[in-house]
Write a protein that holds these residues in place. Structure first.
Motif, PDB file in Angstrom:
ATOM      1  N   THR A  28     -19.108 -13.655 -14.985  1.00 19.93           N
ATOM      2  CA  THR A  28     -19.565 -12.401 -15.590  1.00 19.93           C
ATOM      3  C   THR A  28     -19.796 -11.317 -14.539  1.00 19.93           C
ATOM      4  N   VAL A  29     -19.647 -11.642 -13.253  1.00 18.31           N
ATOM      5  CA  VAL A  29     -19.866 -10.670 -12.174  1.00 18.31           C
ATOM      6  C   VAL A  29     -18.582 -10.498 -11.374  1.00 18.31           C
ATOM      7  N   MET A  30     -18.141  -9.261 -11.240  1.00 14.55           N
ATOM      8  CA  MET A  30     -16.979  -8.944 -10.412  1.00 14.55           C
ATOM      9  C   MET A  30     -17.439  -8.085  -9.244  1.00 14.55           C
ATOM     10  N   VAL A  31     -16.821  -8.281  -8.088  1.00 15.25           N
ATOM     11  CA  VAL A  31     -17.064  -7.456  -6.913  1.00 15.25           C
ATOM     12  C   VAL A  31     -15.835  -6.595  -6.677  1.00 15.25           C
ATOM     13  N   ALA A  32     -16.044  -5.288  -6.466  1.00 10.28           N
ATOM     14  CA  ALA A  32     -14.961  -4.351  -6.150  1.00 10.28           C
ATOM     15  C   ALA A  32     -15.399  -3.563  -4.928  1.00 10.28           C
ATOM     16  N   THR A  33     -14.918  -3.976  -3.764  1.00  5.69           N
ATOM     17  CA  THR A  33     -15.422  -3.402  -2.515  1.00  5.69           C
ATOM     18  C   THR A  33     -14.394  -3.621  -1.415  1.00  5.69           C
ATOM     19  N   GLY A  34     -14.833  -3.439  -0.167  1.00  6.12           N
ATOM     20  CA  GLY A  34     -13.960  -3.685   0.978  1.00  6.12           C
ATOM     21  C   GLY A  34     -12.935  -2.590   1.185  1.00  6.12           C
ATOM     22  N   GLY A  35     -13.326  -1.336   0.959  1.00  6.91           N
ATOM     23  CA  GLY A  35     -12.377  -0.237   1.101  1.00  6.91           C
ATOM     24  C   GLY A  35     -11.842  -0.047   2.505  1.00  6.91           C
ATOM     25  N   CYS A  36     -12.590  -0.499   3.522  1.00  8.64           N
ATOM     26  CA  CYS A  36     -12.128  -0.502   4.918  1.00  8.64           C
ATOM     27  C   CYS A  36     -11.677   0.884   5.382  1.00  8.64           C
ATOM     28  N   GLY A  37     -12.216   1.928   4.763  1.00  5.27           N
ATOM     29  CA  GLY A  37     -11.889   3.282   5.188  1.00  5.27           C
ATOM     30  C   GLY A  37     -10.554   3.793   4.695  1.00  5.27           C
ATOM     31  N   HIS A  38      -9.885   3.053   3.784  1.00  3.93           N
ATOM     32  CA  HIS A  38      -8.581   3.545   3.311  1.00  3.93           C
ATOM     33  C   HIS A  38      -8.413   3.382   1.805  1.00  3.93           C
ATOM     34  N   ALA A  39      -9.501   3.610   1.056  1.00  2.00           N
ATOM     35  CA  ALA A  39      -9.432   3.428  -0.395  1.00  2.00           C
ATOM     36  C   ALA A  39      -9.488   4.726  -1.186  1.00  2.00           C
ATOM     37  N   PHE A  40     -10.092   5.773  -0.621  1.00  2.00           N
ATOM     38  CA  PHE A  40     -10.353   6.951  -1.452  1.00  2.00           C
ATOM     39  C   PHE A  40      -9.076   7.562  -1.999  1.00  2.00           C
ATOM     40  N   LYS A  41      -7.995   7.505  -1.252  1.00  2.00           N
ATOM     41  CA  LYS A  41      -6.737   8.098  -1.701  1.00  2.00           C
ATOM     42  C   LYS A  41      -6.277   7.517  -3.035  1.00  2.00           C
ATOM     43  N   TYR A  42      -6.848   6.362  -3.420  1.00  2.00           N
ATOM     44  CA  TYR A  42      -6.443   5.691  -4.650  1.00  2.00           C
ATOM     45  C   TYR A  42      -7.440   5.905  -5.792  1.00  2.00           C
ATOM     46  N   LEU A  43      -8.291   6.892  -5.672  1.00  2.00           N
ATOM     47  CA  LEU A  43      -9.262   7.164  -6.744  1.00  2.00           C
ATOM     48  C   LEU A  43      -8.614   7.247  -8.126  1.00  2.00           C
ATOM     49  N   PRO A  44      -7.479   7.926  -8.314  1.00  2.00           N
ATOM     50  CA  PRO A  44      -6.945   8.043  -9.677  1.00  2.00           C
ATOM     51  C   PRO A  44      -6.361   6.756 -10.238  1.00  2.00           C
ATOM     52  N   TYR A  71       0.831  -1.199   0.000  1.00  2.76           N
ATOM     53  CA  TYR A  71       0.000   0.000   0.000  1.00  2.76           C
ATOM     54  C   TYR A  71       0.875   1.263   0.000  1.00  2.76           C
ATOM     55  N   GLN A  72       2.031   1.177   0.610  1.00  2.00           N
ATOM     56  CA  GLN A  72       2.992   2.281   0.529  1.00  2.00           C
ATOM     57  C   GLN A  72       3.329   2.562  -0.935  1.00  2.00           C
ATOM     58  N   ASP A  73       3.589   1.511  -1.701  1.00  2.00           N
ATOM     59  CA  ASP A  73       3.902   1.675  -3.128  1.00  2.00           C
ATOM     60  C   ASP A  73       2.694   2.192  -3.904  1.00  2.00           C
ATOM     61  N   LEU A  74       1.506   1.688  -3.543  1.00  2.00           N
ATOM     62  CA  LEU A  74       0.290   2.142  -4.215  1.00  2.00           C
ATOM     63  C   LEU A  74       0.054   3.620  -3.941  1.00  2.00           C
ATOM     64  N   SER A  75       0.386   4.077  -2.724  1.00  2.00           N
ATOM     65  CA  SER A  75       0.253   5.492  -2.384  1.00  2.00           C
ATOM     66  C   SER A  75       1.205   6.341  -3.206  1.00  2.00           C
ATOM     67  N   LYS A  76       2.424   5.878  -3.374  1.00  2.00           N
ATOM     68  CA  LYS A  76       3.386   6.617  -4.191  1.00  2.00           C
ATOM     69  C   LYS A  76       2.858   6.782  -5.619  1.00  2.00           C
ATOM     70  N   GLU A  77       2.291   5.699  -6.152  1.00  2.00           N
ATOM     71  CA  GLU A  77       1.706   5.763  -7.497  1.00  2.00           C
ATOM     72  C   GLU A  77       0.530   6.734  -7.516  1.00  2.00           C
ATOM     73  N   ALA A  78      -0.323   6.679  -6.487  1.00  2.00           N
ATOM     74  CA  ALA A  78      -1.501   7.554  -6.437  1.00  2.00           C
ATOM     75  C   ALA A  78      -1.096   9.018  -6.400  1.00  2.00           C
ATOM     76  N   ILE A  79      -0.070   9.340  -5.606  1.00  2.00           N
ATOM     77  CA  ILE A  79       0.368  10.732  -5.488  1.00  2.00           C
ATOM     78  C   ILE A  79       0.843  11.266  -6.837  1.00  2.00           C
ATOM     79  N   GLU A  80       1.474  10.425  -7.633  1.00  2.00           N
ATOM     80  CA  GLU A  80       1.876  10.845  -8.975  1.00  2.00           C
ATOM     81  C   GLU A  80       0.649  11.196  -9.816  1.00  2.00           C
ATOM     82  N   TRP A  81      -0.399  10.372  -9.700  1.00  5.72           N
ATOM     83  CA  TRP A  81      -1.642  10.644 -10.430  1.00  5.72           C
ATOM     84  C   TRP A  81      -2.315  11.917  -9.901  1.00  5.72           C
ATOM     85  N   TRP A  82      -2.393  12.056  -8.572  1.00  2.00           N
ATOM     86  CA  TRP A  82      -3.031  13.254  -8.008  1.00  2.00           C
ATOM     87  C   TRP A  82      -2.296  14.516  -8.451  1.00  2.00           C
ATOM     88  N   THR A  83      -0.978  14.468  -8.446  1.00  2.00           N
ATOM     89  CA  THR A  83      -0.194  15.619  -8.870  1.00  2.00           C
ATOM     90  C   THR A  83      -0.491  15.964 -10.335  1.00  2.00           C
TER      91      THR A  83
END
Length: 489
Positions: free
Chosen positions: A406-422, A76-88
């Motif tokens: 044919t059905v995928m579930v994308a959930t379980g953010g556990c309160g720490h997913a929004f930072k990865y919107l991009p 998740y540390q690495d995912l955050s680094k990637e997200a910050i690049e997108w947010w910027t």
């Protein structure tokens, strides 16, 4: 059942236009998928993802924390680094865009890099923060983590313009302990504007959106004669064919996808909002360039788990509590109890207060760390319940529904997913396309069950036996909104 190979012309239906649904739609469009439709019962075109305007999903919010600090979870540390690049990049895109959605202008930022302070009332740093510092150093990012009790880090913060974030609660002048770590990669995501911008980008790329209490509301799957899902039916009775259905319904997902029993449950965090008058001396004190986002005793159970923000440009300052997470168990059509969201905007039964325990924690913190609010006659203006979907291990769930490719579930953010919107959707589309990878994140997000003898991170589905089920909870009152008065711990 093997995952079905998708073609870019295939119809894809996404249920839910929060962080998971928006990001998935955006990245499908970026990869060239031409026939993507997102359904949601909330009219986000009208509310603009603003909670005060009637949007009650978790993504419909004033702001969210962004941080790279993830303890030992370097994935998740690495995912955050990637997200910050997108947010910027998004900030720059907004600055130069010729066409922006209503409510955004070229001076807006969706990512405010003002730091995130994780701190405690203990004498030493918790293990989580120590692990963060160690792993950020291992990644070559050690200079981004400034320890408040390290004189060298304090001097570095002053030199680099981060001095305001080392002791924003003025603990030193109050002769109080100040133990924490300032993550200088972190800060604030302006949630409602970020959602509007993501929606605008997806629409510009050809994604269709249906927002309506009936026409946009999921009613059921549409099955063929062999029982395979071939589309969805909405509450207005219409059917929509699809080669892939993505259930990304936020806090409403577990009730709509009962197969998630034992894996995910909907829980409510508590939020208060305080209005800082523009004429107040505190307006400048709590400005984003003078006050960081923060997390207090985040993993300390019921007596901690607070997080908060500087005020926004209108003076609103938000504080949230997840130290105790609440449930609303209700009998579902199959006879089982599942927690379902209830808010001040729910059509029938409504909730306009927060649990008394949450209010006690808020007021204890404000009395100890921000007494100047009460001293200046500033009180709590608004409360809300913010509904997330928790998994038992605090990881997301991004995988096909067992038995239905044919059905995928994308959930379980556990309160720490929004930072990865991009960037979250990039990973979800990888999973959808069956990209062969050993990447840790996609492995962690697969469908799973709690192993015997393993203690869960989140204890789920206790029903009405849980002390945190609404029927067992006492509630705050309007009088509690006044700071400097009870209830306190």
């Amino acid at each position: 059942m093997p995952r079905r190979q998708l073609q870019q012309s295939d119809r894809i239906v996404i249920i839910g236009a929060g962080v998971f649904g928006l990001s998935t739609a955006l990245h499908l469009a970026l990869r060239g998928y031409k026939n993507v439709t997102v359904f949601d019962k909330h009219n986000y075109d009208a509310t603009k993802y603003d909670y005060r305007s009637g949007a009650d999903s978790a993504s419909s919010d004033l702001n969210k924390i962004i941080r790279s600090a993830y303890g030992s979870q370097v994935e998740y540390q690495d995912l955050s680094k990637e997200a910050i690049e997108w947010w910027t990049a998004w900030n720059q895109e907004i600055k130069t865009a010729k066409n922006l959605p209503a409510g955004l202008n070229s001076s807006d930022q969706v990512y405010i890099n003002n730091g995130t302070l994780a701190f405690t009332d203990k004498d030493e740093l918790p293990t989580f923060e120590l692990d963060t510092v160690r792993n950020m150093r291992a990644a070559g990012l050690g200079a981004t983590q400034l320890i408040t009790t390290n004189p060298e880090d304090v001097r570095a913060a002053d030199h680099r313009g981060w001095g305001y974030g080392i002791d924003p609660f003025r603990r030193k002048e109050r002769r109080k302990a100040n133990v924490g770590v300032l993550d200088t990669t972190g800060g604030v995501i302006v949630a409602d504007k970020a959602c509007r911008f993501a929606l605008h980008k997806a629409r510009t790329l050809g994604v269709k959106f249906v927002f309506d209490a009936c026409a946009g509301a999921f009613e059921s799957y549409w099955h063929d004669k062999d029982g395979e899902v071939v589309g969805v039916r909405t509450k207005d009775g219409r059917k929509y064919p699809a080669k892939k259905v993505v259930m990304a319904c936020g806090g409403w997902t577990p009730a709509l996808v009962p197969q998630l029993d034992g894996l995910c449950e909907t829980t409510a965090g508590s939020v208060i909002m305080i209005k800082i008058p523009r004429e107040s001396s505190l307006f400048d004190r709590f400005a984003p360039d003078r006050f960081p986002s923060w997390m207090w005793k985040l993993w300390d159970g019921a007596g901690g788990g607070l997080y908060g923000f500087p005020r926004d440009d209108r003076g609103w300052m938000k504080i949230g509590y997840r130290g105790t997470k609440y449930t609303n168990p209700q009998i579902q059509p199959d006879g089982k109890l599942r927690s379902v969201p209830i808010t001040r905007y729910t059509p029938d039964e409504k909730v306009t207060q927060i649990p008394r325990k949450a209010m006690q924690v808020f007021k204890h913190f404000l009395g100890e760390y921000l007494p100047e609010l009460a001293e200046n006659g500033i009180n709590i203006e608004l409360t809300r319940l913010c509904w997330y979907t928790d998994s038992f291990d605090n990881h997301y769930v991004v995988d096909d529904l067992p038995g239905q490719n044919t059905v995928m579930v994308a959930t379980g953010g556990c309160g720490h997913a929004f930072k990865y919107l991009p960037n979250l959707g990039k990973w979800i589309v990888d999973a959808m396309e069956g990209v062969e990878t050993e990447r840790t994140l996609l492995q962690r997000w697969r469908w799973r069950a709690l192993e015997t003898g393993v203690k869960p991170f989140n204890t789920l589905m206790q029903g009405n036996a849980s002390p945190n089920a609404f029927k067992n909870v006492s509630w705050s009152k309007d009088a509690d909104l006044t700071l400097g008065t009870g209830p306190r711990l």
